[in-house]
Design a protein around this motif. Sequence first.
Motif, PDB file in Angstrom:
ATOM      1  N   ASP A  38       0.814  -1.217   0.000  1.00 10.21           N
ATOM      2  CA  ASP A  38       0.000   0.000   0.000  1.00 10.21           C
ATOM      3  C   ASP A  38       0.847   1.267   0.000  1.00 10.21           C
ATOM      4  OD1 ASP A  38      -2.243  -1.567  -0.027  1.00 10.21           O
ATOM      5  OD2 ASP A  38      -2.715  -1.275   2.091  1.00 10.21           O
ATOM      6  N   SER A  42       1.441   3.677  -3.276  1.00 12.51           N
ATOM      7  CA  SER A  42       0.964   5.048  -3.108  1.00 12.51           C
ATOM      8  C   SER A  42       2.108   6.040  -3.321  1.00 12.51           C
ATOM      9  CB  SER A  42       0.361   5.206  -1.712  1.00 12.51           C
ATOM     10  OG  SER A  42      -0.023   6.523  -1.489  1.00 12.51           O
ATOM     11  N   ILE A  59      -3.400   1.083 -15.392  1.00 11.22           N
ATOM     12  CA  ILE A  59      -4.502   0.180 -15.045  1.00 11.22           C
ATOM     13  C   ILE A  59      -3.993  -0.790 -13.982  1.00 11.22           C
ATOM     14  CG2 ILE A  59      -6.103  -1.576 -15.893  1.00 11.22           C
ATOM     15  CD1 ILE A  59      -5.778  -0.225 -18.683  1.00 11.22           C
ATOM     16  N   LEU A  60      -4.618  -0.753 -12.813  1.00 10.57           N
ATOM     17  CA  LEU A  60      -4.264  -1.663 -11.724  1.00 10.57           C
ATOM     18  C   LEU A  60      -5.372  -2.698 -11.593  1.00 10.57           C
ATOM     19  CD1 LEU A  60      -3.235   1.036  -9.112  1.00 10.57           C
ATOM     20  CD2 LEU A  60      -1.712  -0.361 -10.488  1.00 10.57           C
ATOM     21  N   ILE A  61      -4.990  -3.955 -11.584  1.00 11.61           N
ATOM     22  CA  ILE A  61      -5.975  -5.026 -11.414  1.00 11.61           C
ATOM     23  C   ILE A  61      -5.491  -5.991 -10.336  1.00 11.61           C
ATOM     24  CG2 ILE A  61      -6.900  -4.892 -13.748  1.00 11.61           C
ATOM     25  CD1 ILE A  61      -5.152  -7.259 -14.510  1.00 11.61           C
ATOM     26  N   SER A  62      -6.440  -6.691  -9.751  1.00 15.11           N
ATOM     27  CA  SER A  62      -6.099  -7.680  -8.734  1.00 15.11           C
ATOM     28  C   SER A  62      -7.141  -8.784  -8.750  1.00 15.11           C
ATOM     29  CB  SER A  62      -6.073  -7.035  -7.354  1.00 15.11           C
ATOM     30  OG  SER A  62      -5.880  -8.035  -6.381  1.00 15.11           O
ATOM     31  N   GLU A  80     -15.636 -10.045  -2.324  1.00 17.81           N
ATOM     32  CA  GLU A  80     -14.418  -9.590  -2.978  1.00 17.81           C
ATOM     33  C   GLU A  80     -13.903 -10.609  -3.986  1.00 17.81           C
ATOM     34  OE1 GLU A  80     -11.304  -8.157  -0.501  1.00 17.81           O
ATOM     35  OE2 GLU A  80     -12.570  -6.669   0.453  1.00 17.81           O
ATOM     36  N   MET A  85     -10.537  -6.286  -8.212  1.00 17.57           N
ATOM     37  CA  MET A  85     -10.303  -4.852  -8.266  1.00 17.57           C
ATOM     38  C   MET A  85      -9.881  -4.419  -9.669  1.00 17.57           C
ATOM     39  SD  MET A  85      -7.434  -2.477  -6.492  1.00 17.57           S
ATOM     40  CE  MET A  85      -6.299  -2.675  -7.848  1.00 17.57           C
ATOM     41  N   LEU A  86     -10.423  -3.295 -10.116  1.00 19.38           N
ATOM     42  CA  LEU A  86      -9.990  -2.630 -11.348  1.00 19.38           C
ATOM     43  C   LEU A  86      -9.936  -1.144 -11.037  1.00 19.38           C
ATOM     44  CD1 LEU A  86      -9.396  -2.382 -14.401  1.00 19.38           C
ATOM     45  CD2 LEU A  86     -11.872  -2.252 -14.737  1.00 19.38           C
ATOM     46  N   TYR A  87      -8.768  -0.536 -11.204  1.00 24.65           N
ATOM     47  CA  TYR A  87      -8.584   0.875 -10.903  1.00 24.65           C
ATOM     48  C   TYR A  87      -7.817   1.488 -12.066  1.00 24.65           C
ATOM     49  CZ  TYR A  87      -7.738   5.020  -8.060  1.00 24.65           C
ATOM     50  OH  TYR A  87      -7.727   6.303  -7.569  1.00 24.65           O
ATOM     51  N   VAL A  88      -8.343   2.579 -12.622  1.00 24.55           N
ATOM     52  CA  VAL A  88      -7.722   3.217 -13.780  1.00 24.55           C
ATOM     53  C   VAL A  88      -7.326   4.641 -13.413  1.00 24.55           C
ATOM     54  CG1 VAL A  88      -8.052   3.918 -16.178  1.00 24.55           C
ATOM     55  CG2 VAL A  88      -9.130   1.817 -15.345  1.00 24.55           C
ATOM     56  N   VAL A  89      -6.089   4.991 -13.722  1.00 25.08           N
ATOM     57  CA  VAL A  89      -5.587   6.342 -13.535  1.00 25.08           C
ATOM     58  C   VAL A  89      -5.273   6.877 -14.926  1.00 25.08           C
ATOM     59  CG1 VAL A  89      -3.774   7.776 -12.513  1.00 25.08           C
ATOM     60  CG2 VAL A  89      -4.555   5.717 -11.320  1.00 25.08           C
TER      61      VAL A  89
END
Length: 107
Positions: A38, A42, A59-62, A80, A85-89
């Motif tokens: 984390d 970050s 693109i962060l995936i888990s 969960e 998880m899918l997070y896009v910046v």
Amino acid sequence: VSYLEQWLAMYAAVPRRFASVNTMVAHEHFMLRLPALDDTLSSLLERLEATVLQDTVLILISDHGTHGIWYNDYEIGAVEHKLPMLYVVAPDWLMKERPEWLPPPRG
């Protein structure tokens, strides 16, 4: 994460097309190492915000791994496990240019 930073520095002058980094940090039984990522992740994103992330979509995936199967015995773990998880910046300029890519407002 340090390998990624070294790679980005080495190829800073080359236009980025695609890069993939795979970490198996979540694939351990007691989920002790995952929180350690984390702060590192970050911190990396903060360092890259003014440079690399101005012209890169991240693109962060888990998938939560397969070793934490016991976690599925609890309600939150079962949810969960079904919702990876899918997070896009993306750079602000890109989102202004492509507003259709923005998620719909939550209502």
